[in-house]
Motif scaffolding. Sequence first.
Motif, PDB file in Angstrom:
ATOM      1  N   PRO A 169       0.814  -1.223   0.000  1.00 41.86           N
ATOM      2  CA  PRO A 169       0.000   0.000   0.000  1.00 41.86           C
ATOM      3  C   PRO A 169       0.845   1.271   0.000  1.00 41.86           C
ATOM      4  CG  PRO A 169      -0.718  -1.555   1.704  1.00 41.86           C
ATOM      5  CD  PRO A 169       0.614  -2.019   1.211  1.00 41.86           C
ATOM      6  N   THR A 170       2.061   1.188   0.541  1.00 43.55           N
ATOM      7  CA  THR A 170       2.900   2.376   0.620  1.00 43.55           C
ATOM      8  C   THR A 170       3.370   2.809  -0.765  1.00 43.55           C
ATOM      9  OG1 THR A 170       3.660   1.689   2.816  1.00 43.55           O
ATOM     10  CG2 THR A 170       4.949   3.374   1.678  1.00 43.55           C
ATOM     11  N   ARG A 171       3.873   1.872  -1.529  1.00 45.06           N
ATOM     12  CA  ARG A 171       4.399   2.190  -2.865  1.00 45.06           C
ATOM     13  C   ARG A 171       3.351   2.025  -3.969  1.00 45.06           C
ATOM     14  NH1 ARG A 171      10.673   0.248  -3.240  1.00 45.06           N
ATOM     15  NH2 ARG A 171      11.346   1.084  -1.221  1.00 45.06           N
ATOM     16  N   LYS A 172       2.174   1.537  -3.580  1.00 43.27           N
ATOM     17  CA  LYS A 172       1.086   1.343  -4.553  1.00 43.27           C
ATOM     18  C   LYS A 172       1.525   0.429  -5.696  1.00 43.27           C
ATOM     19  CE  LYS A 172      -0.969   5.836  -3.499  1.00 43.27           C
ATOM     20  NZ  LYS A 172      -0.091   6.022  -2.335  1.00 43.27           N
ATOM     21  N   ARG A 173       2.069  -0.717  -5.329  1.00 40.86           N
ATOM     22  CA  ARG A 173       2.484  -1.731  -6.284  1.00 40.86           C
ATOM     23  C   ARG A 173       1.984  -3.087  -5.813  1.00 40.86           C
ATOM     24  NH1 ARG A 173       6.267  -0.251 -10.091  1.00 40.86           N
ATOM     25  NH2 ARG A 173       5.412  -2.103 -11.120  1.00 40.86           N
ATOM     26  N   ALA A 174       1.913  -4.039  -6.746  1.00 42.65           N
ATOM     27  CA  ALA A 174       1.446  -5.392  -6.441  1.00 42.65           C
ATOM     28  C   ALA A 174       2.182  -6.380  -7.318  1.00 42.65           C
ATOM     29  CB  ALA A 174      -0.065  -5.511  -6.651  1.00 42.65           C
ATOM     30  N   ALA A 175       2.206  -7.634  -6.904  1.00 47.11           N
ATOM     31  CA  ALA A 175       2.864  -8.686  -7.681  1.00 47.11           C
ATOM     32  C   ALA A 175       2.313 -10.035  -7.262  1.00 47.11           C
ATOM     33  CB  ALA A 175       4.379  -8.649  -7.472  1.00 47.11           C
ATOM     34  N   ASP A 176       2.216 -10.934  -8.237  1.00 45.84           N
ATOM     35  CA  ASP A 176       1.772 -12.307  -7.984  1.00 45.84           C
ATOM     36  C   ASP A 176       3.006 -13.188  -7.841  1.00 45.84           C
ATOM     37  OD1 ASP A 176       0.544 -14.736  -7.809  1.00 45.84           O
ATOM     38  OD2 ASP A 176      -0.602 -14.573  -9.658  1.00 45.84           O
ATOM     39  N   VAL A 177       3.209 -13.765  -6.646  1.00 41.04           N
ATOM     40  CA  VAL A 177       4.397 -14.582  -6.389  1.00 41.04           C
ATOM     41  C   VAL A 177       4.140 -16.060  -6.652  1.00 41.04           C
ATOM     42  CG1 VAL A 177       5.335 -12.968  -4.700  1.00 41.04           C
ATOM     43  CG2 VAL A 177       3.791 -14.778  -3.932  1.00 41.04           C
ATOM     44  N   SER A 178       3.021 -16.382  -7.278  1.00 39.58           N
ATOM     45  CA  SER A 178       2.701 -17.771  -7.580  1.00 39.58           C
ATOM     46  C   SER A 178       3.006 -18.080  -9.037  1.00 39.58           C
ATOM     47  CB  SER A 178       1.231 -18.063  -7.292  1.00 39.58           C
ATOM     48  OG  SER A 178       0.860 -19.341  -7.762  1.00 39.58           O
TER      49      SER A 178
END
Length: 385
Positions: A214-223
């Motif tokens: 939430p801080t950097r407003k980024r996301a990633a799928d680690v699967s």
Amino acid sequence: LRSIFFSKKVQGNSLLHFKIDLHLMLSSSCSSSTTEQASLSGINTVASDVLQSKILTRLDGASLAALSCTCSDLHSFCSEESLWRAKCSATWPSTLDTRVQSIISTFPAGHRSFFSDSSPFLSHFGEIDLSPSVDTTELISAVDIHYKDEVIFSRVQVAETISGWFLCSPFRFDLIEPKELISTGVSLTNHWEDDTWKNDLEDNLSLSWIVIDPTRKRAADVSTGKPVSVHRHWLTGEIHVKFSTIFGVGEKRRSEQVEFTVTVVLAAFSRKVEETAEMQIREVSLVAEDMEGMNLGGKGSLVILTAAMGEKRRRRAGREEGGKEKYREFMNRKTAKEEMKLRRKKETVMETAACLVAVVLLGFLLCFYLLIHKNMVAIMKKLIK
């Protein structure tokens, strides 16, 4: 001339065909207005409400992103927030959580940015440059498990990342309590006792574990989407399904590989009356390990994850197969490293044993020399007398 064809069902059973012709600019003498007019000639034949409700809603995210690059009108249609919100909720039902929705709304382009971050496969990366520190205060995990395209598990977890307990402890996220069992409603009939269950899970089970910053407003799928390993525990009979993402950390010449592993433990309980086995979920966890199988700490894992989220990435075909292949390469390297470590350990033991034998022999020879010397001295004294 590049053509993009779409064939989608509309009301009734009729098919709507429309063609978008986009002239490629091959020389600087071609004007952009010519390209725009060529594109719009095909779009204007389709009503905007039909385009938005009957066609764009049936396309996947990658097709929408490609279509938005053809012309300004389609870019406007394909950038609707409601359209991408529907895509995200259909792909990842856990994103319907109110907390996740509020965080996605803060992304630069809302759900479109979130889909762009979460859709590509992280393990296609090369080496990741690590920053010395991060300012992330919490990580949110949005996890969904599908079996034959049906959702059997969906959960959101929030974990703080600033306490000393998190930073100094081994990195591990557990979504299910130790004594908790999640019923999936999936019945395995007539193939639980033989080996067909393995192929069934490899083909029909899929998982997404989206980590949101939430801080950097980024996301990633680690699967990896599909399992990279499925095996049955020899003692408990539980099924361990593994989804693994491999990261290369550091410079190319001195890079080290780390593994982020999602493990799903399944238990099957037989019903003698119906002669079926119901599949239940006992564990869903995420851990980070290095090449030697040692757990990474929370601080190191957090730095790697935030760096991976910030890297540029693109969607590629063969996502699941690429993950399996990279996992096999990682396991082969890990096995080779363990064998080398064991061989060095054996060599060290042999060298130590040889040194001990040498010391014992030297001590024996020294004692023998001192004994002979003492006897010779006594004999010489007697002869002198």
